[in-house]
Enzyme design. Structure first.
Site, short mmCIF file in Angstrom:
data_model
loop_
_atom_site.label_atom_id
_atom_site.label_comp_id
_atom_site.label_asym_id
_atom_site.label_seq_id
_atom_site.Cartn_x
_atom_site.Cartn_y
_atom_site.Cartn_z
N SER A 55 0.95 -1.16 -0.04
CA SER A 55 0.07 0.07 0.06
C SER A 55 0.83 1.30 -0.03
O SER A 55 2.19 1.05 -0.13
CB SER A 55 -0.65 0.09 1.20
OG SER A 55 -0.01 0.29 2.31
N LYS A 56 0.32 2.36 0.25
CA LYS A 56 0.97 3.79 -0.03
C LYS A 56 2.11 3.85 1.01
O LYS A 56 3.25 4.41 0.80
CB LYS A 56 -0.06 4.79 0.21
CG LYS A 56 -0.93 4.91 -1.26
CD LYS A 56 -1.12 6.43 -1.45
CE LYS A 56 -1.64 6.57 -2.88
NZ LYS A 56 -3.15 6.22 -2.80
N ARG A 57 1.96 3.27 2.19
CA ARG A 57 2.70 3.34 3.21
C ARG A 57 4.13 2.71 3.01
O ARG A 57 5.20 2.97 3.48
CB ARG A 57 2.22 2.92 4.53
CG ARG A 57 2.34 1.43 4.93
CD ARG A 57 1.39 0.96 6.03
NE ARG A 57 0.77 -0.12 5.62
CZ ARG A 57 1.44 -1.16 5.77
NH1 ARG A 57 2.52 -1.34 6.35
NH2 ARG A 57 0.81 -2.37 5.73
#
Ligand code: GLU
Length: 466
Positions: free
Chosen positions: A235-237
């Protein structure tokens, strides 16, 4: 063309992320391997969240990666009359029934229990309220087992008693995802549905729609998820997941394609594979059951490997395009640009690193790192550097080999070791103590710029500001 037909069916509700494009890639590779067709379908029935700019971004990403398609784009928003005919077929077959339960009523009755209580299903409850607009639900055949013969996961059995009588058409008349996907996959004669395993729970439902429409389901292959280095779902993280951001960070499409193919698929221990090798070797049997882990180090390494397979002029063109996207121009004629690429090619893994490492060579002015100045540009170097400067200016051919002879001869004449002269020269020309080979640097910086930079370094060595 063989009979194989695959599709990529993104929803234009966001940027194409790594997991999504991996799905596209596997469908594309499978179609290309079998000489079949790859169909592109835009699933834009969620009017609120679908945007033309997301669709354009998805297409741009597919184009950049070279995942070309044979048919499409089909847009689900443009196919409503077709879906209506398919819903009508279900109605005629007695496979659906109207339901007028409101969302609030459903939530109140559901509590923590299983989905829909079948209140409106004929023979199960009081039936629909004739004063309300009705949704249509599929009449799930109870007491049966649906087996998904998944090409990756093996057989997956689902009891129909565990499947809700799910909605096929909402009360506002719009068909749902399950309906349109199945109707489209039938109509587009898709033979292999290859998608993320987050869709596995939809597959048993869709198989029941195939049955109700008297159609043979395609083969299914559900791909394991892509995980980040910490084994959480990517994911974005974990950093960039939008595919085009890899282009903007200087990765090559072939490297990203190679890297993504290895996210869940393997051919022995092979890591480096060209696009044509991938097309030749790709097979669903090579897709593992466990998730692929996104390893940025490996991507960087692969990118370096793909970069090094290219000829200097090709690398130069890529660098030029990369800089252009950032609003910068790569100076020099094509021969000079190719020479620049040749000098730097083994030092960089990405175009971004190439851009970074070439700054001193391709820009008009440099900044001398104060630490490098302190270390290498002392007053004692003024006289030798000045002598070198005039020797260089007398050099006939401004080419690395001739320049090397001149620098060595000057060092000898001054009784200096080569490094004692070359290192200050390096700082003068690049502003730093690390650079490609100094004779290549001299050649690339050119006669006039070298003279000006040495002038500036002489001023710094004499006590001026860097
Ligand atoms: N539109 C769906 C998605 O973006 C894909 C549906 C499918 O592959 O069946 O997740």
């Amino acid at each position: 063309m063989s009979g194989v037909r695959t599709r990529f069916a993104p929803s234009p509700t966001g940027a194409l992320h790594v997991g999504g494009v991996r799905t596209a890639l596997f469908s594309w590779l499978f179609a290309r391997h079998h000489g079949g067709a790859f169909v592109r379908r835009i699933e834009d029935t969620d009017r609120e969240r679908s945007r033309p700019e997301w669709e354009a971004g998805i297409i741009e990403a597919l184009r950049w990666l070279g995942l070309d398609w044979n048919e499409g784009p089909f847009r689900q928003s443009e196919r409503e009359p077709f879906y209506a005919t398919q819903v009508e077929r279900l109605r005629q077959a007695g496979a659906v029934y109207p339901c007028t339960c409101s969302a609030e009523e459903l939530a109140a009755r559901r509590g923590d229990g299983f989905g829909y209580d079948r209140r409106c299903r004929p023979g199960h409850g009081p039936g629909p309220n004739p004063d309300r607009a009705a949704a249509l639900r599929l009449k799930i055949p109870l007491g049966r087992t649906v087996v998904i013969d998944d090409l990756v996961k093996g057989p997956v059995a689902v009891s129909t008693d565990d499947i809700d009588d799910f909605v096929i058409v909402r009360s506002d008349g719009t068909p749902t995802y399950q309906m349109v996907v199945t109707a489209d996959d039938i109509d587009m004669r898709i033979t292999h549905v290859i998608r993320g395993d987050d869709h596995l729970k939809n597959t048993a439902k869709q198989i029941l729609i195939y049955e109700a429409l008297a159609a043979t389901p395609p083969a299914f292959a559900h791909l394991p998820q892509v995980l980040g280095a910490d084994r959480g779902r990517l994911s974005k993280r974990h950093g960039a997941t939008d595919v085009l951001s890899y282009r903007d960070a200087g990765y090559l499409p072939d490297a990203l394609v190679n890297f993504m193919a290895r996210l869940g698929w393997a051919h022995g221990d092979d890591e480096f594979l060209t696009r044509s090798q991938l097309v030749e070797l790709f097979d669903l049997a090579g897709v593992g059951r466990s998730a692929g882990v996104f390893d940025r180090e490996k991507l960087d390494w692969l990118n370096g490997e793909h970069l090094r397979r290219l000829a200097d002029p090709e690398i130069a063109t890529l660098l030029r395009d990369f800089l252009a996207r950032r609003g910068e121009t790569l100076e020099g004629d094509p021969a000079w640009q190719a020479r620049l690429a040749g000098v730097l090619r083994d030092r960089a893994r990405t175009l971004e690193e190439l851009a970074e490492q070439s700054i001193a060579l391709r820009t008009a002015s440099i900044h001398i790192d104060p630490k490098a100045a302190q270390r290498c540009l002392s007053p004692e170097i003024v006289a030798p550097l000045r002598q070198l400067q005039s020797a260089l200016q007398r050099c006939g051919e401004w080419r690395a080999a001739e320049l090397e002879t001149t620098v060595r001869a000057t060092a000898d004449a001054l009784g200096l070791k080569l490094g004692a002269l070359a290192q200050p020269l390096r700082v003068a020309l690049t502003g730093s103590t690390a650079s490609p080979g100094i004779f290549d640097v001299l050649e690339l910086v050119g006669r006039e710029r070298s003279a000006a930079r040495i002038d500036h370094a002489l001023a710094v060595a004499a006590g001026g500001p860097p």
